[in-house]
Design a protein around this motif. Structure first.
Motif, PDB file in Angstrom:
ATOM      1  N   ASN A 286     -54.966 -28.515 -20.615  1.00  0.00           N
ATOM      2  CA  ASN A 286     -55.119 -28.660 -22.074  1.00  0.00           C
ATOM      3  C   ASN A 286     -53.760 -28.941 -22.691  1.00  0.00           C
ATOM      4  OD1 ASN A 286     -57.860 -27.991 -22.034  1.00  0.00           O
ATOM      5  ND2 ASN A 286     -57.348 -25.806 -21.937  1.00  0.00           N
ATOM      6  N   MET A 287     -53.755 -29.783 -23.738  1.00  0.00           N
ATOM      7  CA  MET A 287     -52.499 -30.026 -24.457  1.00  0.00           C
ATOM      8  C   MET A 287     -52.355 -28.933 -25.520  1.00  0.00           C
ATOM      9  SD  MET A 287     -50.884 -32.594 -23.233  1.00  0.00           S
ATOM     10  CE  MET A 287     -49.751 -33.195 -24.449  1.00  0.00           C
ATOM     11  N   VAL A 288     -51.200 -28.270 -25.500  1.00  0.00           N
ATOM     12  CA  VAL A 288     -50.963 -27.146 -26.414  1.00  0.00           C
ATOM     13  C   VAL A 288     -49.624 -27.362 -27.120  1.00  0.00           C
ATOM     14  CG1 VAL A 288     -50.665 -24.631 -26.528  1.00  0.00           C
ATOM     15  CG2 VAL A 288     -52.153 -25.610 -24.779  1.00  0.00           C
ATOM     16  N   SER A 289     -49.580 -27.048 -28.417  1.00  0.00           N
ATOM     17  CA  SER A 289     -48.310 -27.143 -29.158  1.00  0.00           C
ATOM     18  C   SER A 289     -47.591 -25.802 -29.134  1.00  0.00           C
ATOM     19  CB  SER A 289     -48.581 -27.485 -30.626  1.00  0.00           C
ATOM     20  OG  SER A 289     -49.007 -28.792 -30.711  1.00  0.00           O
ATOM     21  N   ILE A 290     -46.302 -25.861 -28.886  1.00  0.00           N
ATOM     22  CA  ILE A 290     -45.511 -24.616 -28.919  1.00  0.00           C
ATOM     23  C   ILE A 290     -44.369 -24.810 -29.925  1.00  0.00           C
ATOM     24  CG2 ILE A 290     -44.105 -22.999 -27.571  1.00  0.00           C
ATOM     25  CD1 ILE A 290     -45.571 -23.838 -25.061  1.00  0.00           C
ATOM     26  N   PRO A 291     -44.442 -24.125 -31.078  1.00  0.00           N
ATOM     27  CA  PRO A 291     -43.331 -24.225 -32.033  1.00  0.00           C
ATOM     28  C   PRO A 291     -42.099 -23.492 -31.487  1.00  0.00           C
ATOM     29  CG  PRO A 291     -45.323 -23.304 -33.042  1.00  0.00           C
ATOM     30  CD  PRO A 291     -45.509 -23.256 -31.560  1.00  0.00           C
ATOM     31  N   TYR A 292     -40.917 -24.019 -31.789  1.00  0.00           N
ATOM     32  CA  TYR A 292     -39.694 -23.353 -31.302  1.00  0.00           C
ATOM     33  C   TYR A 292     -38.597 -23.400 -32.365  1.00  0.00           C
ATOM     34  CZ  TYR A 292     -37.695 -28.016 -30.700  1.00  0.00           C
ATOM     35  OH  TYR A 292     -37.217 -29.288 -30.939  1.00  0.00           O
ATOM     36  N   GLY A 293     -37.645 -22.491 -32.243  1.00  0.00           N
ATOM     37  CA  GLY A 293     -36.435 -22.545 -33.063  1.00  0.00           C
ATOM     38  C   GLY A 293     -35.306 -23.155 -32.239  1.00  0.00           C
ATOM     39  N   LEU A 294     -35.166 -22.658 -31.018  1.00  0.00           N
ATOM     40  CA  LEU A 294     -34.148 -23.170 -30.081  1.00  0.00           C
ATOM     41  C   LEU A 294     -34.848 -23.665 -28.827  1.00  0.00           C
ATOM     42  CD1 LEU A 294     -31.155 -23.332 -28.927  1.00  0.00           C
ATOM     43  CD2 LEU A 294     -31.524 -21.009 -28.098  1.00  0.00           C
ATOM     44  N   LEU A 295     -34.471 -24.877 -28.391  1.00  0.00           N
ATOM     45  CA  LEU A 295     -35.068 -25.440 -27.168  1.00  0.00           C
ATOM     46  C   LEU A 295     -33.948 -25.742 -26.175  1.00  0.00           C
ATOM     47  CD1 LEU A 295     -37.689 -26.603 -25.836  1.00  0.00           C
ATOM     48  CD2 LEU A 295     -37.072 -28.803 -26.825  1.00  0.00           C
ATOM     49  N   VAL A 296     -33.982 -25.075 -25.034  1.00  0.00           N
ATOM     50  CA  VAL A 296     -32.969 -25.338 -23.996  1.00  0.00           C
ATOM     51  C   VAL A 296     -33.648 -26.089 -22.862  1.00  0.00           C
ATOM     52  CG1 VAL A 296     -31.402 -24.276 -22.328  1.00  0.00           C
ATOM     53  CG2 VAL A 296     -31.519 -23.403 -24.659  1.00  0.00           C
ATOM     54  N   TRP A 297     -33.048 -27.227 -22.493  1.00  0.00           N
ATOM     55  CA  TRP A 297     -33.665 -28.143 -21.527  1.00  0.00           C
ATOM     56  C   TRP A 297     -32.899 -28.089 -20.206  1.00  0.00           C
ATOM     57  CZ3 TRP A 297     -38.125 -30.805 -22.342  1.00  0.00           C
ATOM     58  CH2 TRP A 297     -38.463 -31.793 -21.404  1.00  0.00           C
ATOM     59  N   ALA A 298     -33.547 -27.584 -19.159  1.00  0.00           N
ATOM     60  CA  ALA A 298     -32.858 -27.429 -17.860  1.00  0.00           C
ATOM     61  C   ALA A 298     -33.786 -27.896 -16.748  1.00  0.00           C
ATOM     62  CB  ALA A 298     -32.450 -25.977 -17.671  1.00  0.00           C
ATOM     63  N   THR A 299     -34.067 -29.209 -16.733  1.00  0.00           N
ATOM     64  CA  THR A 299     -35.023 -29.723 -15.740  1.00  0.00           C
ATOM     65  C   THR A 299     -34.335 -30.492 -14.608  1.00  0.00           C
ATOM     66  OG1 THR A 299     -35.426 -31.741 -16.986  1.00  0.00           O
ATOM     67  CG2 THR A 299     -36.859 -29.877 -17.492  1.00  0.00           C
ATOM     68  N   GLY A 300     -33.080 -30.158 -14.347  1.00  0.00           N
ATOM     69  CA  GLY A 300     -32.411 -30.737 -13.183  1.00  0.00           C
ATOM     70  C   GLY A 300     -31.547 -31.950 -13.506  1.00  0.00           C
ATOM     71  N   ASN A 301     -31.217 -32.690 -12.450  1.00  0.00           N
ATOM     72  CA  ASN A 301     -30.199 -33.760 -12.525  1.00  0.00           C
ATOM     73  C   ASN A 301     -30.788 -35.153 -12.362  1.00  0.00           C
ATOM     74  OD1 ASN A 301     -28.254 -31.765 -12.565  1.00  0.00           O
ATOM     75  ND2 ASN A 301     -27.795 -31.919 -10.377  1.00  0.00           N
ATOM     76  N   CYS A 302     -30.039 -36.143 -12.858  1.00  0.00           N
ATOM     77  CA  CYS A 302     -30.319 -37.549 -12.514  1.00  0.00           C
ATOM     78  C   CYS A 302     -28.965 -38.275 -12.463  1.00  0.00           C
ATOM     79  CB  CYS A 302     -31.265 -38.188 -13.519  1.00  0.00           C
ATOM     80  SG  CYS A 302     -30.549 -38.456 -15.122  1.00  0.00           S
ATOM     81  N   PRO A 303     -28.881 -39.464 -11.851  1.00  0.00           N
ATOM     82  CA  PRO A 303     -27.570 -40.121 -11.733  1.00  0.00           C
ATOM     83  C   PRO A 303     -26.992 -40.540 -13.088  1.00  0.00           C
ATOM     84  CG  PRO A 303     -29.183 -41.141 -10.260  1.00  0.00           C
ATOM     85  CD  PRO A 303     -29.937 -40.204 -11.144  1.00  0.00           C
ATOM     86  N   ARG A 304     -25.685 -40.489 -13.196  1.00  0.00           N
ATOM     87  CA  ARG A 304     -24.998 -40.943 -14.412  1.00  0.00           C
ATOM     88  C   ARG A 304     -25.047 -42.478 -14.480  1.00  0.00           C
ATOM     89  NH1 ARG A 304     -22.182 -36.895 -16.911  1.00  0.00           N
ATOM     90  NH2 ARG A 304     -21.389 -35.217 -15.594  1.00  0.00           N
ATOM     91  N   PRO A 305     -24.858 -43.062 -15.691  1.00  0.00           N
ATOM     92  CA  PRO A 305     -24.893 -44.526 -15.807  1.00  0.00           C
ATOM     93  C   PRO A 305     -23.913 -45.216 -14.849  1.00  0.00           C
ATOM     94  CG  PRO A 305     -24.897 -43.513 -17.976  1.00  0.00           C
ATOM     95  CD  PRO A 305     -24.739 -42.394 -16.990  1.00  0.00           C
ATOM     96  N   LEU A 306     -22.706 -44.633 -14.668  1.00  0.00           N
ATOM     97  CA  LEU A 306     -21.727 -45.271 -13.773  1.00  0.00           C
ATOM     98  C   LEU A 306     -22.244 -45.310 -12.330  1.00  0.00           C
ATOM     99  CD1 LEU A 306     -18.875 -46.453 -13.231  1.00  0.00           C
ATOM    100  CD2 LEU A 306     -18.099 -44.094 -12.860  1.00  0.00           C
ATOM    101  N   ALA A 307     -22.873 -44.229 -11.905  1.00  0.00           N
ATOM    102  CA  ALA A 307     -23.415 -44.182 -10.531  1.00  0.00           C
ATOM    103  C   ALA A 307     -24.533 -45.216 -10.396  1.00  0.00           C
ATOM    104  CB  ALA A 307     -23.920 -42.780 -10.213  1.00  0.00           C
ATOM    105  N   ARG A 308     -25.355 -45.314 -11.440  1.00  0.00           N
ATOM    106  CA  ARG A 308     -26.456 -46.304 -11.394  1.00  0.00           C
ATOM    107  C   ARG A 308     -25.913 -47.722 -11.264  1.00  0.00           C
ATOM    108  NH1 ARG A 308     -29.481 -43.959 -15.914  1.00  0.00           N
ATOM    109  NH2 ARG A 308     -30.687 -42.294 -14.971  1.00  0.00           N
ATOM    110  N   LYS A 309     -24.858 -47.994 -12.062  1.00  0.00           N
ATOM    111  CA  LYS A 309     -24.247 -49.334 -12.045  1.00  0.00           C
ATOM    112  C   LYS A 309     -23.716 -49.647 -10.643  1.00  0.00           C
ATOM    113  CE  LYS A 309     -21.488 -51.297 -15.789  1.00  0.00           C
ATOM    114  NZ  LYS A 309     -20.442 -50.916 -16.743  1.00  0.00           N
ATOM    115  N   LEU A 310     -23.044 -48.653 -10.059  1.00  0.00           N
ATOM    116  CA  LEU A 310     -22.467 -48.855  -8.728  1.00  0.00           C
ATOM    117  C   LEU A 310     -23.572 -49.027  -7.683  1.00  0.00           C
ATOM    118  CD1 LEU A 310     -19.893 -48.893  -6.979  1.00  0.00           C
ATOM    119  CD2 LEU A 310     -20.042 -46.402  -6.821  1.00  0.00           C
TER     120      LEU A 310
END
Ligand code: FAD
Ligand code: NAD
Length: 456
Positions: A286-310
């Motif tokens: 089910n899709m549920v809405s969760i209101p927040y005051g502070l949202l901290v996003w910690a879902t891991g890593n992805c390559p930086r633009p420079l690494a992607r370019k290389l």
């Protein structure tokens, strides 16, 4: 006793004021090192700079001890206590190591040059230039993973850099003070005091733990009228938090969080992020809405633009993964000459941790030591990198930590207050300088005696 203190002060003073170094030597080859994080600094510390000229390029003129960053978001530890100026490390080398506070924007493996841009707000006559290298060491770390979801960068706070911890702290205290504003509606108070953490990996778990401690130890005293309304929710897409730990420690963490009133929503995936609420797909789809005051996003890593370019440039040479730079067991970048990569910017069989980046950095310094000896005519064999896992540790709140430690070909899983003492001693002993150790211990003592500072 006075003599001992005087002598200790003299040793510390000497350590902070090293003696003169040898200058650049045109007959030596130049290593350009990108980054001042775990991988780069471990490499630099062990590298024999008698053998090479070294130029460091990084937008950050300091090393950051990331394991204690969650503690900085609530003021248990001060930010500067876990930073060490890179000049402190370079000044201890035998040869002058140049440092340019700038971002590398492009790497040309053909001409063996890199393009750099000054990151300072105050620009001089030259703010973009190229520099040549004989060897390039790429240790640029990784970016925050957002899965391209709209709204994440605008509304959420990450937890990777010093400014992220500062932003979280300011936002947290803003939420608390706004909730206490005259005539605030009950719905708005409830929203403002809802702190939501996305991602049940170690970053999300440690942040939720620190936030709980702040709430229990300090906000309770200074904001008694609000504290009962403050809620912490951790949202995790998988069936449990901390998938890299043993099932026993996962259960222990989930029990501790329950006791600490941290709500853990597992099998729940964030799908949309707006300025005051997130939309999640819960365990029942089910899709549920969760209101927040502070949202901290910690879902891991992805390559930086420079690494992607290389990676795109070196695609034909074998860079076939979208997840990071492919390297061999000697840290050589696939498809490039005289180029090495270490740490979170690479994609290997190892987890993106400080432990791995450190061991790779130390190993690579020994590769360069052997290269120098081979050039001098010595008979040397370079062995491939071997990772030694020293265990996983995480803080889970209320003076408890968990540890999965390798022991006699097996594994020991422990959690509790004694593990917390162990967690602290491991982190203190892993800090790069005596100054950092001194400051962090001082902060721990200070926050125990006076409580954490609740000003924004
Ligand atoms: P980083 O340490 O991220 O360093 C990257 C460097 O490259 C930085 O100096 C950056 O400024 C620089 N850079 C970026 N872009 C460029 C560019 N274009 N040009 C030049 N330089 C650039 N791991 C553990 O093992 N144990 C822990 O307890 C632990 N706790 C953590 C807690 C938190 C909150 C976080 C966020 C991470 C934690 N980690 C931990 C993971 C660990 O921090 C990383 O794995 C580690 O930092 C990777 O080291 P690195 O050198 O690859 O990258
Ligand atoms: P992570 O990759 O370890 O965890 C991210 C979590 O977010 C995953 O469990 C994933 O299922 C979840 N997730 C992803 N998208 C989601 C969504 N849309 N909705 C809900 N949940 C979602 O990331 P991290 O915690 O930032 O850690 C990064 C690296 O740093 C890891 O290698 C970790 O081991 C290391 N680290 C180690 C420590 C420690 O040893 N104490 C502390 C922090 C970080």
């Amino acid at each position: 006793a006075v003599g001992a203190v005087g002598y200790a002060s003299y040793v510390v003073y000497q350590n902070r004021h090293p003696t003169e170094q040898k200058q650049f030597d045109p007959s030596k080859r130049t290593i350009v090192l990108l980054g001042t994080g775990w991988g780069a600094v471990s490499f630099l510390k062990k590298l024999n700079t008698d053998d090479f000229n070294v130029i460091i390029v990084s937008p950050r003129n300091y090393f950051l001890f990331t394991p204690l960053l969650p503690s900085c978001t609530v003021g248990t530890i001060e930010l500067r206590s876990i930073m060490e100026p890179i000049r402190f490390i370079t000044r201890h080398k035998s040869r002058n190591v140049k440092f340019y506070e700038s971002e590398c924007t492009d790497i040309d493996p053909e001409s063996k040059t890199i393009s750099i841009t000054d990151v300072s707000d105050i620009k001089g006559a030259v703010s973009n230039t190229t520099i040549p290298y004989d060897y390039l060491v790429v240790a640029i770390g990784a970016d925050n993973q957002t899965f391209g979801m709209a709204g994440v960068r605008e509304h959420a706070c990450f937890l990777k850099e010093i400014w992220d911890a500062q932003k979280i702290r300011t936002r947290l205290m803003d939420c608390v003070e706004s909730a206490g504003f005259a005539s605030q509606t009950p719905e708005e108070v409830s929203r403002l005091l809802h702190m939501v953490v996305v991602g049940g990996g170690p970053t999300g778990v440690e942040y939720a733990a620190e936030l709980h401690d702040f709430l229990k130890d300090d906000l309770q005293i200074w904001y008694p009228e609000l504290v009962d309304k403050l809620r912490i929710t951790l949202v995790e897409a998988l069936p449990n938090v901390l998938p890299m730990f043993s099932s026993q420690l996962i259960q222990y963490t989930e029990r501790t969080f329950k006791q600490n009133n941290i709500e853990v929503l597992t099998k729940t995936m964030v799908k949309e992020v707006a300025d005051k609420e997130i939309k999640v797909m819960d365990a029942n789809k089910n899709m549920v809405s969760i209101p927040y005051g502070l949202l901290v996003w910690a879902t891991g890593n992805c390559p930086r633009p420079l690494a992607r370019k290389l990676m795109a440039r070196l695609k034909e040479g074998g860079q076939s993964s979208p997840r990071g730079l492919l390297i061999d067991e000697y840290m050589r970048v696939a498809g490039a000459q005289d180029m090495y990569a270490i740490g979170d910017c690479t994609f290997t069989k190892y987890a993106p941790t400080a432990q791995v980046a450190t061991q790779q950095g130390l190993y690579l310094a020994s590769v360069f030591a052997n290269l120098a000896r081979i050039e001098r005519g010595e008979n040397r064999k370079i062995s491939p990198f071997e990772y030694t896992h020293q265990g996983s540790l995480a803080y889970i709140g209320s003076d408890r930590a968990i540890a999965d430690l390798p022991f006699l070909n097996g594994n020991v899983s422990v959690g509790g207050v004694a593990t917390y003492v162990f967690w602290r001693s491991v982190y203190i002993s892993n800090m790069f300088s005596f100054r950092n150790r001194f400051l962090v211990v001082g902060d721990w003592v200070k926050s125990r005696i006076f409580g954490r500072d609740v000003s924004r």
